[in-house]
Design an enzyme around this catalytic site. Sequence first.
Site, mmCIF file in Angstrom:
data_model
loop_
_atom_site.group_PDB
_atom_site.id
_atom_site.type_symbol
_atom_site.label_atom_id
_atom_site.label_comp_id
_atom_site.label_asym_id
_atom_site.label_seq_id
_atom_site.Cartn_x
_atom_site.Cartn_y
_atom_site.Cartn_z
ATOM 1 N N HIS B 56 0.824 -1.210 0.000
ATOM 2 C CA HIS B 56 0.000 0.000 0.000
ATOM 3 C C HIS B 56 0.861 1.263 0.000
ATOM 4 O O HIS B 56 0.361 2.351 0.315
ATOM 5 C CB HIS B 56 -0.904 0.017 1.229
ATOM 6 C CG HIS B 56 -1.761 -1.185 1.396
ATOM 7 N ND1 HIS B 56 -2.672 -1.579 0.442
ATOM 8 C CD2 HIS B 56 -1.846 -2.104 2.391
ATOM 9 C CE1 HIS B 56 -3.292 -2.690 0.859
ATOM 10 N NE2 HIS B 56 -2.812 -3.025 2.030
ATOM 11 N N HIS B 215 -7.162 -4.526 -1.095
ATOM 12 C CA HIS B 215 -6.481 -5.783 -1.400
ATOM 13 C C HIS B 215 -7.158 -6.473 -2.572
ATOM 14 O O HIS B 215 -6.977 -7.663 -2.803
ATOM 15 C CB HIS B 215 -6.510 -6.715 -0.187
ATOM 16 C CG HIS B 215 -6.089 -6.065 1.079
ATOM 17 N ND1 HIS B 215 -6.988 -5.480 1.937
ATOM 18 C CD2 HIS B 215 -4.867 -5.861 1.596
ATOM 19 C CE1 HIS B 215 -6.312 -4.963 2.965
ATOM 20 N NE2 HIS B 215 -5.046 -5.169 2.779
#
Lengths: 327, 327
Positions: B56, B215
Amino acid sequence: MKKLINAPDTVLSESLDGFAEAHADIVLLGEERKFVRRRTLKPGKPALVSGGGSGHEPLHAGFVGFGMLDAACPGQVFTSPTPDQMIAAVAEVDTGGGALFIVKNYEGDVMNFEMAAEMAGSEVLTVITDDDVAVETSTYSLGRRGVAGTMIVEKVVGAAAEAGMGLGALKVLGDRVNAASRSMGVALTSCIVPAAGTPTFTLPEDEMEMGVGIHGEPGRRRVKLEGADAIAEEMVAAIAGDLGRGGDALLLVNGFGGTPAMELYLMRHAAGKALAKHGIRIARGLVGNYVTSLEMAGCSLTVTLLDDEIARLWDAPVHTSALRWGL
Amino acid sequence: MKKLINAPDTVLSESLDGFAEAHADIVLLGEERKFVRRRTLKPGKPALVSGGGSGHEPLHAGFVGFGMLDAACPGQVFTSPTPDQMIAAVAEVDTGGGALFIVKNYEGDVMNFEMAAEMAGSEVLTVITDDDVAVETSTYSLGRRGVAGTMIVEKVVGAAAEAGMGLGALKVLGDRVNAASRSMGVALTSCIVPAAGTPTFTLPEDEMEMGVGIHGEPGRRRVKLEGADAIAEEMVAAIAGDLGRGGDALLLVNGFGGTPAMELYLMRHAAGKALAKHGIRIARGLVGNYVTSLEMAGCSLTVTLLDDEIARLWDAPVHTSALRWGL
């Protein structure tokens, strides 16, 4: 083509509107969106004007602001801006010190900026950047291509202009930073130009384009995908061999748009190891998407050999949407 | 799988090494790479500690530094860090003020941070972020997911900690910023987790995942790709409807990693039009790749309703590798 757009022919105008809205504290959009200009000009300072095809964001509009560019002229995606854009920009941002054009070495850009320099009602000098060591001539360029080293030139010359350097000296400095800079890139995938709708080139699932240009132009060779260390070593060998000497350097690990930060930092580590073997010490650095090719996966390395003046000007305050420190 | 890596199992360690090398002025890497910490700690200040699965970036390590986090604990890609990482981080960065954990609402993260809070030799309070309005529960979460609003919490709470706020008040403030924030995302493509080697999900060439998680978790619906204005309107309607009121706001247009800046700015323009219809005025903003999903194409919008305190703390100086102003 999967893109967050409304229609291919309004991508540039809507994107520029969003950019100007997002950074209204720093920039203004010129009439008919011919250029992005710095909101607050410094009277008497030579004006730094750059530009080129869009699709390389944040280059150039992202570098408009204190300590860097006074105006950037955006062409359509991967298409040179037209001379009237640069003429309008100069008319608005030249406050008496003349204008310095910073132009990447592509035939369309060089021709259009040259025409604008002749027709502008100001004294104009031009720095042409040609830092890409991958190939000697290319699809859109006679001689080497101007790539990510361009932003190093814009930053260093921008700081000198802010500090009071005159137009002639800025041109000499810009040429000197360009001459101290070398770049090379690698692509893992192609990008898709919105107006075309299909990939610029195709690359098999296990191959890479070593030495790719920032418009997807062919590089040195198309080969099987290698590991990051081997890729970094090949790019660094080309750069270091061309520089011909070691020393303290600025390293820019530049993402082309579609490569995650994790991989760019991994490449930073790989490049550091490779540079050390060539006697190049990373004294300054930058990692991120700065000179992109839309969503192309891949990255480039740029090495600029530093001297005291270039290092000091690199460190000087800058306040643009894409580069900001010291303020 | 086309990635700039050497081997899937060394991606995280090599990337962290490159990160620490690139930002050695701001961060230090903890022993065994358990955490990234701020180089210079402020004695007595409550320590802000976050973390989560990698992939991320720049979240969270890119937000370690003055005015934001004291430490970030990176798990493997899309995998929670283990409690020993947070325990080691707290032991090193708690200088007497206790520690505040900022944790995205995923079961693994919540459990591991909770275990660390119990076992750490410090007073620890925890803020759980759950700003994603797309779905009420998801693949890895009970309740709403924590997404890009997390960085708003980290920035605002970080500024308050720097200004001298105590641990209990920071926890209240963090909960308040989270409660004022709503996000929603859209994916055009999947990302590829290096250890898996294949896309997390597949999406036909003409479809998008509306409300996607960071995700690649399913969102609200998988539908035909629409224009940017329609996409922005749907996301803004979900966000504004959930907020339930208008006012001055901070808008984060967050790229997931594979979407070009041109498209993110175009979405900024589209979101501005949509927000105005709901009585939300963009008083602060940010556009870029801040909370990514490796090379996923798509973006999220986060809206945080502002009051004077949150706005002032947002504007306060920050000096991290990914967010920097006022210094």
